[in-house]
Design a protein around this motif. Structure first.
Motif, PDB file in Angstrom:
ATOM      1  N   ALA A 178       4.987 -11.492   1.200  1.00 27.28           N
ATOM      2  CA  ALA A 178       4.027 -11.273   0.110  1.00 27.28           C
ATOM      3  C   ALA A 178       3.008 -10.184   0.427  1.00 27.28           C
ATOM      4  O   ALA A 178       2.196  -9.833  -0.434  1.00 27.28           O
ATOM      5  CB  ALA A 178       3.301 -12.580  -0.205  1.00 27.28           C
ATOM      6  N   GLY A 179       3.031  -9.658   1.653  1.00 28.80           N
ATOM      7  CA  GLY A 179       2.057  -8.637   2.036  1.00 28.80           C
ATOM      8  C   GLY A 179       0.694  -9.206   2.377  1.00 28.80           C
ATOM      9  O   GLY A 179      -0.268  -8.466   2.557  1.00 28.80           O
ATOM     10  N   ARG A 180       0.591 -10.522   2.503  1.00 30.03           N
ATOM     11  CA  ARG A 180      -0.685 -11.141   2.869  1.00 30.03           C
ATOM     12  C   ARG A 180      -0.992 -10.929   4.339  1.00 30.03           C
ATOM     13  O   ARG A 180      -2.156 -10.898   4.752  1.00 30.03           O
ATOM     14  CB  ARG A 180      -0.649 -12.636   2.548  1.00 30.03           C
ATOM     15  N   THR A 181       0.051 -10.844   5.148  1.00 32.21           N
ATOM     16  CA  THR A 181      -0.071 -10.421   6.533  1.00 32.21           C
ATOM     17  C   THR A 181       0.921  -9.295   6.764  1.00 32.21           C
ATOM     18  O   THR A 181       1.869  -9.107   5.983  1.00 32.21           O
ATOM     19  CB  THR A 181       0.216 -11.581   7.513  1.00 32.21           C
ATOM     20  N   ASP A 182       0.701  -8.541   7.834  1.00 35.11           N
ATOM     21  CA  ASP A 182       1.504  -7.341   8.058  1.00 35.11           C
ATOM     22  C   ASP A 182       2.666  -7.561   9.016  1.00 35.11           C
ATOM     23  O   ASP A 182       3.632  -6.794   9.005  1.00 35.11           O
ATOM     24  CB  ASP A 182       0.611  -6.221   8.602  1.00 35.11           C
ATOM     25  N   GLY A 183       2.567  -8.587   9.840  1.00 35.33           N
ATOM     26  CA  GLY A 183       3.630  -8.842  10.802  1.00 35.33           C
ATOM     27  C   GLY A 183       3.511 -10.234  11.379  1.00 35.33           C
ATOM     28  O   GLY A 183       2.511 -10.934  11.174  1.00 35.33           O
ATOM     29  N   TYR A 184       4.542 -10.623  12.109  1.00 39.34           N
ATOM     30  CA  TYR A 184       4.617 -11.987  12.646  1.00 39.34           C
ATOM     31  C   TYR A 184       5.505 -11.987  13.870  1.00 39.34           C
ATOM     32  O   TYR A 184       6.505 -11.269  13.922  1.00 39.34           O
ATOM     33  CB  TYR A 184       5.201 -12.909  11.571  1.00 39.34           C
ATOM     34  N   PHE A 185       5.123 -12.792  14.876  1.00 39.86           N
ATOM     35  CA  PHE A 185       6.048 -13.010  15.984  1.00 39.86           C
ATOM     36  C   PHE A 185       5.847 -14.408  16.545  1.00 39.86           C
ATOM     37  O   PHE A 185       4.756 -14.977  16.496  1.00 39.86           O
ATOM     38  CB  PHE A 185       5.876 -11.949  17.072  1.00 39.86           C
ATOM     39  N   GLU A 186       6.936 -14.988  17.031  1.00 36.69           N
ATOM     40  CA  GLU A 186       6.879 -16.315  17.616  1.00 36.69           C
ATOM     41  C   GLU A 186       8.074 -16.527  18.531  1.00 36.69           C
ATOM     42  O   GLU A 186       9.114 -15.871  18.384  1.00 36.69           O
ATOM     43  CB  GLU A 186       6.818 -17.409  16.547  1.00 36.69           C
ATOM     44  N   ILE A 187       7.899 -17.460  19.453  1.00 28.97           N
ATOM     45  CA  ILE A 187       8.900 -17.751  20.477  1.00 28.97           C
ATOM     46  C   ILE A 187       9.561 -19.106  20.213  1.00 28.97           C
ATOM     47  O   ILE A 187       8.896 -20.077  19.851  1.00 28.97           O
ATOM     48  CB  ILE A 187       8.252 -17.767  21.875  1.00 28.97           C
ATOM     49  N   ALA A 188      10.874 -19.153  20.398  1.00 25.16           N
ATOM     50  CA  ALA A 188      11.651 -20.400  20.468  1.00 25.16           C
ATOM     51  C   ALA A 188      11.545 -21.261  19.216  1.00 25.16           C
ATOM     52  O   ALA A 188      11.396 -22.480  19.300  1.00 25.16           O
ATOM     53  CB  ALA A 188      11.242 -21.215  21.701  1.00 25.16           C
ATOM     54  N   LEU A 189      11.658 -20.638  18.057  1.00 22.60           N
ATOM     55  CA  LEU A 189      11.718 -21.403  16.810  1.00 22.60           C
ATOM     56  C   LEU A 189      13.105 -22.024  16.648  1.00 22.60           C
ATOM     57  O   LEU A 189      14.084 -21.582  17.246  1.00 22.60           O
ATOM     58  CB  LEU A 189      11.438 -20.489  15.617  1.00 22.60           C
ATOM     59  N   LYS A 190      13.176 -23.043  15.806  1.00 27.45           N
ATOM     60  CA  LYS A 190      14.450 -23.648  15.442  1.00 27.45           C
ATOM     61  C   LYS A 190      14.952 -23.025  14.139  1.00 27.45           C
ATOM     62  O   LYS A 190      14.155 -22.526  13.334  1.00 27.45           O
ATOM     63  CB  LYS A 190      14.293 -25.157  15.271  1.00 27.45           C
ATOM     64  N   PRO A 191      16.264 -23.056  13.885  1.00 25.74           N
ATOM     65  CA  PRO A 191      16.794 -22.416  12.666  1.00 25.74           C
ATOM     66  C   PRO A 191      16.139 -22.902  11.382  1.00 25.74           C
ATOM     67  O   PRO A 191      15.927 -22.113  10.448  1.00 25.74           O
ATOM     68  CB  PRO A 191      18.281 -22.773  12.709  1.00 25.74           C
ATOM     69  N   TRP A 192      15.804 -24.198  11.302  1.00 23.31           N
ATOM     70  CA  TRP A 192      15.198 -24.698  10.071  1.00 23.31           C
ATOM     71  C   TRP A 192      13.785 -24.159   9.865  1.00 23.31           C
ATOM     72  O   TRP A 192      13.280 -24.172   8.753  1.00 23.31           O
ATOM     73  CB  TRP A 192      15.207 -26.226  10.072  1.00 23.31           C
ATOM     74  N   ASN A 193      13.140 -23.680  10.954  1.00 20.97           N
ATOM     75  CA  ASN A 193      11.801 -23.111  10.820  1.00 20.97           C
ATOM     76  C   ASN A 193      11.811 -21.753  10.129  1.00 20.97           C
ATOM     77  O   ASN A 193      10.862 -21.421   9.407  1.00 20.97           O
ATOM     78  CB  ASN A 193      11.140 -22.925  12.195  1.00 20.97           C
ATOM     79  N   PHE A 194      12.849 -20.950  10.389  1.00 18.54           N
ATOM     80  CA  PHE A 194      12.757 -19.540  10.007  1.00 18.54           C
ATOM     81  C   PHE A 194      13.856 -19.017   9.091  1.00 18.54           C
ATOM     82  O   PHE A 194      13.733 -17.901   8.559  1.00 18.54           O
ATOM     83  CB  PHE A 194      12.732 -18.651  11.261  1.00 18.54           C
ATOM     84  N   THR A 195      14.930 -19.756   8.875  1.00 17.99           N
ATOM     85  CA  THR A 195      16.073 -19.180   8.154  1.00 17.99           C
ATOM     86  C   THR A 195      15.701 -18.754   6.738  1.00 17.99           C
ATOM     87  O   THR A 195      16.034 -17.652   6.300  1.00 17.99           O
ATOM     88  CB  THR A 195      17.257 -20.160   8.125  1.00 17.99           C
ATOM     89  N   ALA A 196      15.013 -19.614   6.000  1.00 16.18           N
ATOM     90  CA  ALA A 196      14.597 -19.242   4.643  1.00 16.18           C
ATOM     91  C   ALA A 196      13.586 -18.096   4.682  1.00 16.18           C
ATOM     92  O   ALA A 196      13.703 -17.114   3.939  1.00 16.18           O
ATOM     93  CB  ALA A 196      13.998 -20.448   3.918  1.00 16.18           C
ATOM     94  N   GLY A 197      12.603 -18.191   5.564  1.00 13.94           N
ATOM     95  CA  GLY A 197      11.568 -17.160   5.645  1.00 13.94           C
ATOM     96  C   GLY A 197      12.109 -15.806   6.030  1.00 13.94           C
ATOM     97  O   GLY A 197      11.624 -14.767   5.558  1.00 13.94           O
ATOM     98  N   GLU A 198      13.126 -15.802   6.877  1.00 14.32           N
ATOM     99  CA  GLU A 198      13.734 -14.534   7.298  1.00 14.32           C
ATOM    100  C   GLU A 198      14.320 -13.780   6.105  1.00 14.32           C
ATOM    101  O   GLU A 198      14.146 -12.570   5.961  1.00 14.32           O
ATOM    102  CB  GLU A 198      14.804 -14.831   8.343  1.00 14.32           C
ATOM    103  N   LEU A 199      14.997 -14.493   5.199  1.00 12.31           N
ATOM    104  CA  LEU A 199      15.541 -13.832   4.016  1.00 12.31           C
ATOM    105  C   LEU A 199      14.422 -13.368   3.085  1.00 12.31           C
ATOM    106  O   LEU A 199      14.518 -12.285   2.484  1.00 12.31           O
ATOM    107  CB  LEU A 199      16.493 -14.766   3.264  1.00 12.31           C
ATOM    108  N   LEU A 200      13.357 -14.148   2.959  1.00 13.27           N
ATOM    109  CA  LEU A 200      12.220 -13.722   2.136  1.00 13.27           C
ATOM    110  C   LEU A 200      11.684 -12.377   2.611  1.00 13.27           C
ATOM    111  O   LEU A 200      11.414 -11.481   1.801  1.00 13.27           O
ATOM    112  CB  LEU A 200      11.097 -14.766   2.193  1.00 13.27           C
ATOM    113  N   VAL A 201      11.527 -12.234   3.916  1.00 16.36           N
ATOM    114  CA  VAL A 201      10.996 -10.982   4.465  1.00 16.36           C
ATOM    115  C   VAL A 201      11.945  -9.820   4.200  1.00 16.36           C
ATOM    116  O   VAL A 201      11.538  -8.747   3.736  1.00 16.36           O
ATOM    117  CB  VAL A 201      10.733 -11.126   5.985  1.00 16.36           C
ATOM    118  N   ARG A 202      13.214 -10.017   4.499  1.00 16.70           N
ATOM    119  CA  ARG A 202      14.176  -8.921   4.335  1.00 16.70           C
ATOM    120  C   ARG A 202      14.303  -8.489   2.878  1.00 16.70           C
ATOM    121  O   ARG A 202      14.375  -7.292   2.578  1.00 16.70           O
ATOM    122  CB  ARG A 202      15.538  -9.319   4.900  1.00 16.70           C
TER     123      ARG A 202
END
Length: 263
Positions: free
Chosen positions: A193-217
């Motif tokens: 959404a452009g509310r933040t400019d970037g993000y990083f994190e270590i050792a996430l599980k697939p359910w944490n990021f799979t949907a969000g990853e497509l949103l970003v791309r």
């Protein structure tokens, strides 16, 4: 609307409404592990019921139930019924329901729903990202000067703490500001959404990021692992943002990474 997106939205709203009701009823939220698990499981059950009613043959991979095999191995639903559980328990109104669909190894549908703000982030591969029906584009920040980055501390992977702290310090010295929200799915939605400019994190599980990853791309952003590759699906180590910010982040942290984080 894409038929599977329609079902994902229906499931996310049903679970989100259940979570919101339990949050708003005085005394309904307890800090026992049993009550935490019950909210997660009941929310997940509602989601799975909606999915299986329309797509009983599909496979499911969920935070609480693990892998549920279906006849159709090519399509898998990935579910986090309550991303930001600790926020929920502490009565911090920042958490979400995250649902993604992967088809033959590619994420094709994504929903992240914030029931407290009634914000529904959706994406379909090749069709862009939307928030409550309006098209989203990520930020246009060109470098780390003045950028707002979100992150999550590796509380369950403390072996990575020295490398993480060093990387955080390096980015901070590049004049970046930071936010820590407690919900990886919403962190990625906010990048989209452009509310933040970037993000990083270590050792996430697939359910944490799979949907969000497509949103970003689909909002024009880039998602990589810590070396600029695409192994984040297996490692859970993620850098996301617009291409310029991701490039700057990767350049800044590369000398701080341990050998394990380079895998």
């Amino acid at each position: 609307m894409h038929p599977m997106l329609n079902i994902a939205v229906r499931a996310a709203r049903k679970a989100g409404n259940f979570i919101a009701r339990n949050y708003e009823i005085p005394g309904s939220v307890e800090t026992s592990q049993k009550s935490i698990n019950n909210i997660d499981r009941d929310s997940e059950r509602l989601i799975i019921e909606v999915i299986q009613k329309s797509y009983p043959q599909h496979s499911i991979f969920s935070k609480e139930s693990g892998k549920i095999a279906g006849e159709d191995k090519d399509i898998q639903w990935i579910i986090d019924p309550l991303d930001g559980t600790i926020n929920f328990i502490k009565r911090l109104p920042h958490f979400s329901v995250s649902i993604a669909v992967r088809t033959k190894g590619h994420t094709t549908v994504a929903v992240v729903y914030d029931p407290m703000r009634n914000e529904l982030f959706t994406a379909v591969r090749g069709q862009g990202t939307q928030l409550n029906g309006y098209r989203l584009r990520g930020s246009t920040t060109r470098n780390l000067v003045g950028a707002i980055l979100s992150t999550g501390f590796p509380c369950k992977s403390k072996q990575h703490a020295p490398a993480y702290i060093n990387a955080l310090a390096k980015l901070f010295m590049q004049y970046a500001d930071f936010r820590y929200s407690g919900s990886a799915a919403l962190d990625l939605a906010y990048v989209a959404a452009g509310r933040t400019d970037g993000y990083f994190e270590i050792a996430l599980k697939p359910w944490n990021f799979t949907a969000g990853e497509l949103l970003v791309r689909e909002a024009g952003g880039l998602v990589t692992d810590f070396t600029g590759g695409h192994d984040f699906i297996s490692s859970g180590n993620i850098v996301a943002g617009n291409p310029r910010v991701v490039k700057s982040m990767l350049f800044s942290i590369r000398d701080e990474l341990s050998e394990r984080l380079k895998l």
